[in-house]
Enzyme design. Structure first.
Site, PDB file in Angstrom:
ATOM      1  N   TRP A   1      -3.357  -2.287  -1.545  1.00  0.00           N
ATOM      2  CA  TRP A   1      -3.146  -3.596  -2.155  1.00  0.00           C
ATOM      3  C   TRP A   1      -3.654  -4.573  -1.103  1.00  0.00           C
ATOM      4  CZ3 TRP A   1      -0.695  -8.241  -1.316  1.00  0.00           C
ATOM      5  CH2 TRP A   1      -0.456  -9.041  -2.442  1.00  0.00           C
TER       6      TRP A   1
ATOM      7  N   ASN B   1      -0.287   0.645   6.191  1.00  0.00           N
ATOM      8  CA  ASN B   1       0.406  -0.266   5.280  1.00  0.00           C
ATOM      9  C   ASN B   1       1.075  -1.323   6.152  1.00  0.00           C
ATOM     10  OD1 ASN B   1       1.954  -1.503   3.313  1.00  0.00           O
ATOM     11  ND2 ASN B   1       3.452   0.162   3.181  1.00  0.00           N
ATOM     12  N   GLY B   2       0.794  -2.600   5.880  1.00  0.00           N
ATOM     13  CA  GLY B   2       1.377  -3.669   6.706  1.00  0.00           C
ATOM     14  C   GLY B   2       0.295  -4.650   7.118  1.00  0.00           C
TER      15      GLY B   2
ATOM     16  N   CYS C   1       0.839  -1.199   0.000  1.00  0.00           N
ATOM     17  CA  CYS C   1       0.000   0.000   0.000  1.00  0.00           C
ATOM     18  C   CYS C   1       0.880   1.258   0.000  1.00  0.00           C
ATOM     19  CB  CYS C   1      -0.866   0.026   1.240  1.00  0.00           C
ATOM     20  SG  CYS C   1      -1.755  -1.499   1.513  1.00  0.00           S
TER      21      CYS C   1
ATOM     22  N   HIS D   1      14.139 -32.740 -20.637  1.00  0.00           N
ATOM     23  CA  HIS D   1      13.577 -33.434 -19.474  1.00  0.00           C
ATOM     24  C   HIS D   1      12.134 -33.022 -19.214  1.00  0.00           C
ATOM     25  CE1 HIS D   1      17.470 -35.112 -18.606  1.00  0.00           C
ATOM     26  NE2 HIS D   1      18.000 -33.905 -18.711  1.00  0.00           N
TER      27      HIS D   1
ATOM     28  N   ARG E   1       2.334   1.178  -5.918  1.00  0.00           N
ATOM     29  CA  ARG E   1       2.492   0.356  -4.705  1.00  0.00           C
ATOM     30  C   ARG E   1       1.255  -0.482  -4.413  1.00  0.00           C
ATOM     31  NH1 ARG E   1       6.808   2.214  -1.425  1.00  0.00           N
ATOM     32  NH2 ARG E   1       5.907   1.052   0.298  1.00  0.00           N
TER      33      ARG E   1
ATOM     34  N   LYS F   1       9.032 -11.450 -16.964  1.00  0.00           N
ATOM     35  CA  LYS F   1       8.590 -10.162 -17.509  1.00  0.00           C
ATOM     36  C   LYS F   1       7.324 -10.345 -18.347  1.00  0.00           C
ATOM     37  CE  LYS F   1      10.061  -7.935 -15.704  1.00  0.00           C
ATOM     38  NZ  LYS F   1      10.869  -7.660 -14.577  1.00  0.00           N
TER      39      LYS F   1
ATOM     40  N   GLU G   1       4.318 -11.139 -16.118  1.00  0.00           N
ATOM     41  CA  GLU G   1       3.903 -10.009 -15.281  1.00  0.00           C
ATOM     42  C   GLU G   1       3.058  -9.010 -16.048  1.00  0.00           C
ATOM     43  OE1 GLU G   1       7.144  -8.800 -11.953  1.00  0.00           O
ATOM     44  OE2 GLU G   1       7.882  -8.746 -13.987  1.00  0.00           O
TER      45      GLU G   1
ATOM     46  N   GLU H   1      14.119 -14.533 -16.163  1.00  0.00           N
ATOM     47  CA  GLU H   1      13.656 -13.142 -16.072  1.00  0.00           C
ATOM     48  C   GLU H   1      12.791 -12.778 -17.284  1.00  0.00           C
ATOM     49  OE1 GLU H   1      13.271 -10.838 -14.081  1.00  0.00           O
ATOM     50  OE2 GLU H   1      13.274  -8.964 -15.184  1.00  0.00           O
TER      51      GLU H   1
ATOM     52  N   LYS I   1       4.558  -3.034  -6.584  1.00  0.00           N
ATOM     53  CA  LYS I   1       5.984  -2.771  -6.797  1.00  0.00           C
ATOM     54  C   LYS I   1       6.825  -3.191  -5.603  1.00  0.00           C
ATOM     55  CE  LYS I   1       9.382  -0.828  -9.037  1.00  0.00           C
ATOM     56  NZ  LYS I   1       9.854  -1.699 -10.131  1.00  0.00           N
TER      57      LYS I   1
HETATM   58  C1  G6P Z   1       7.890  -7.186  -6.443  1.00  0.00           C
HETATM   59  C2  G6P Z   1       8.062  -6.397  -7.732  1.00  0.00           C
HETATM   60  C3  G6P Z   1       9.208  -6.967  -8.544  1.00  0.00           C
HETATM   61  C4  G6P Z   1      10.478  -6.995  -7.698  1.00  0.00           C
HETATM   62  C5  G6P Z   1      10.270  -7.762  -6.391  1.00  0.00           C
HETATM   63  C6  G6P Z   1      11.454  -7.597  -5.452  1.00  0.00           C
HETATM   64  O1  G6P Z   1       7.435  -8.460  -6.739  1.00  0.00           O
HETATM   65  O2  G6P Z   1       6.871  -6.425  -8.489  1.00  0.00           O
HETATM   66  O3  G6P Z   1       9.425  -6.167  -9.699  1.00  0.00           O
HETATM   67  O4  G6P Z   1      11.502  -7.600  -8.437  1.00  0.00           O
HETATM   68  O5  G6P Z   1       9.128  -7.245  -5.711  1.00  0.00           O
HETATM   69  O6  G6P Z   1      11.540  -6.245  -5.086  1.00  0.00           O
HETATM   70  P1  G6P Z   1      12.848  -5.524  -4.576  1.00  0.00           P
HETATM   71  O7  G6P Z   1      12.411  -4.113  -4.308  1.00  0.00           O
HETATM   72  O8  G6P Z   1      13.282  -6.237  -3.329  1.00  0.00           O
HETATM   73  O9  G6P Z   1      13.858  -5.623  -5.643  1.00  0.00           O
END
Ligand code: G6P
Length: 608
Positions: free
Chosen positions: A74, A100-101, A2, A504, A27, A485, A488, A481, A603
């Site tokens: 969130w 937030n938390g 949040c 495999h 966020r 991507k 996501e 990755e 994020k």
């Molecule tokens: C969330 C974000 C990702 C990020 C991950 C780790 O899942 O959506 O984009 O890689 O957190 O975040 P950090 O701030 O620890 O790199």
């Protein structure tokens, strides 16, 4: 998770709060709300969905007052709905709280309060904060918040106003970041600086278990045991325009394009070409131990974890350090037993990821030294570690991490190179690596010149429901990755695999409707990758190859080729990831996804 933004000052709070929420929307974005106070009147509006919905709701509504709190959510406890959105209130509607938390013992506290006749209206854990603060309030809001802090277990960054205490906001933190912004026109409090950077770059970081009383002219910080704390302001280097789109349709695309100079920012002032060795001032406090370190663990989550996975290969190449990687969410529950002089390196864009923080706390308990590779200056991880390196990538707003990933690869390379040069690497090898790093920004620019070619490839395949990404060694994590991507931002199902594992299992999926992105730079893995491509082609699977410029063998067999400039093998991931980012972006664009705010994601994941 949040986002929180609060303002108290001379100006009208409503537009400042809405603007702040827009900047924090990455966020969390399932519901939002704000409360503005004018004397003993508080007007509060909450709405489901994005900030735009809340903006439409409050548009034209008179919300007088220059004190206010706002929140973008969130959801953790309770579905996204108006009654579960923040601010949450006590039953008398005197106390308004944004949080937030997660309050872990809220069930128990709720039951105790209900026994006293207090009625709850939401399904959130956060409402218990409002009810408890109201319960303890006897004229001093900070005292009531402090008493509440002593009762709750879990994590919080909270902002509180009270109907009968106008012109004052009390904020408190445990586990979730809060930053106070200081300006001539009042004070701000937010989960991160992007919400206030338009008004001020003078900030004070609230630390664990602290609370602050903030008014238009002043702020005072207290510990949980009511000790007064004096803390001076710091200046943040981010500029307001860093958090603007600047003509790009999405932050994700803007941030992909920024990589030509964010990569440079990660090594600017840190290279000594003549010596073939980097300078990293941030790790000097631990240098004597670090230079003799023989065991290192890189821990992270999400995209940062894949940077750690590339880092492991780079450490193996450049140093004699035995390097392990760990997913922070698993690492924290392992039975840890470190050899002496182990360094645990937390890699995190935000510096606030709950699992990564928990992992390093556990590692510290078990005797490891801690390093941080972090983007957000002053964040929790940067404070909890013994020393570290900042990425200097500027604010990353798109939820899917892009530019920060390549900066993490640079800082990991600098660290490995520095250690390697104190171990076995020769001057020539050091100089060669530094020259290759210096060439990267131009190579990235050249690569970005292929955007429209990559867009055309995305247009050809975006309708395919399943994709495979394959790579080996340094580029195995890039396959992971690349798949992440794509998932996501486009919601296409994608799997990343070590190419050697294809036989495999995943080979069973290959068909003309399942494209494979094969990452095949001109390195020691080239022949093996080429065999994998042949195996896919024999089963009529389309292949999009990411290959080194001029690779005729790949051109002959792959359906589509994206060329990367030639570079040292351990630096190829910095280039090969960029076409993966662009493929994900353009597929999401063709599928009309909400690219900067993919569904269900946030994020910064500040809860476990
Ligand atoms: C969330 C974000 C990702 C990020 C991950 C780790 O899942 O959506 O984009 O890689 O957190 O975040 P950090 O701030 O620890 O790199």
């Amino acid at each position: 998770m949040c986002g929180i933004v609060c303002y108290v000052g001379e100006k009208s709070a409503k537009p400042i709060l809405i603007e702040g929420l827009r900047r924090l929307e990455y966020r969390g974005y399932d519901s939002a709300g704000l409360a503005v106070q004018n004397g003993n009147e508080i007007s509060c509006y909450r709405e489901v969905g994005k900030i735009a919905n809340l903006e439409a709701l409050v548009d034209g509504k008179s919300m007088e007052g220059s004190t206010g709190i706002a929140h973008t959510r969130w959801a953790t406890h309770g579905e996204p709905s108006v009654k579960n959105a923040h601010p949450q209130r006590d039953q008398e509607e005197n106390v308004y709280v944004i949080h937030n938390g997660i309050i872990e013992n809220y069930h128990l506290l709720k039951k105790q309060l209900e026994k006293k006749g207090i009625t709850f209206r939401s399904e959130t854990d956060s409402e218990v904060l409002a009810q408890l603060i109201a319960f303890y309030f006897d004229g001093n809001l900070a005292d009531a918040v402090r008493k509440t802090m002593s009762q709750v277990e879990g994590t919080f960054g909270m902002g509180v106003i009270h109907r009968h205490v106008p012109g004052q906001i009390v904020v408190a933190r445990r586990g979730s970041p809060l930053i106070i912004g200081v300006s001539d026109e009042g004070h701000f409090v937010a989960s991160d600086v992007s919400a206030m950077v338009r008004y001020t770059n003078k900030v004070v970081h609230l630390q664990e278990n602290e609370l602050a009383t903030v008014t238009a002219d002043d702020f005072s910080i207290l510990t949980a045991s009511a000790q007064q704390i004096q803390r001076s302001t710091e200046t943040v280097e981010w500029r307001a325009e860093d958090a603007e789109l600047n003509g790009f349709p999405h932050f994700m695309l803007k941030e992909i394009y920024e990589q030509a100079y964010t990569i440079k920012n990660a090594f600017r002032g840190r290279l000594e070409p003549g010596e073939g060795v980097p300078k990293l001032g941030g790790i000097m406090p631990v240098w004597e131990d670090l230079k003799n370190c023989r065991h290192m663990v890189l821990v992270a989550c999400g995209t940062s974890y894949y940077a750690a996975c590339v880092g492991k290969y780079i450490f193996e190449k450049l140093t004699e350090i035995d390097t392990e990687v760990g997913l922070a969410s698993e690492f924290r529950y392992r039975k840890l037993n470190f050899p002496s002089n182990t360094f645990v390196v937390a890699i995190s864009q935000s510096g606030e990821t709950a699992d990564t923080i928990a992992a390093i706390k556990e590692a510290k308990r078990k005797g490891a030294r801690l390093l941080g590779i972090v983007n957000v200056v002053g964040s929790t991880i940067s404070r909890e570690t013994d020393a570290g390196i900042y990425n200097h990538a500027g604010p990353e707003i798109g939820v899917a991490s892009t530019k920060n990933f390549t900066s993490q690869l640079i800082t990991l390379t600098l660290l490995a190179l520095l250690l390697g040069r104190h171990q076995h690497l020769s001057l020539t090898e050091g100089i060669q690596a530094i020259r290759a790093l210096e060439a990267l920004p131009d190579q990235v620019r050249e690569l970005l010149g292929q955007s429209s070619h990559i867009e055309a490839i995305a247009e050809k395949y975006f309708h395919c429901a399943n994709w495979l990404f394959l790579g080996r060694k340094y580029n195995y994590p890039i396959a992971l990755e690349g798949a992440l991507k794509l998932k996501e931002v486009s919601y296409i199902h994608a799997e990343g695999y070590a190419a050697g594992e294809m036989k495999h299992g995943p080979i069973a999926l290959i068909n003309p409707e399942m494209p494979t992105v094969a990452i095949i730079p001109d390195d020691e893995m080239h022949e093996k990758m080429l065999s994998n491509i042949h195996e896919i082609k024999s089963r009529k699977g389309p292949v999009i190859a990411i290959a080194t410029q001029g690779d005729e063998k790949v051109r002959e067999i792959a359906d589509d080729v994206i060329e990367i400039p030639p570079i040292l093998d351990f630096l190829t991931p910095i280039l090969s990831v960029i076409p993966c980012q662009l493929l994900a972006y353009y597929c999401a664009k063709f599928l009309e996804r909400d690219i900067d705010k993919p569904r269900n994601l946030a994020k910064s994941v500040t809860v476990e």
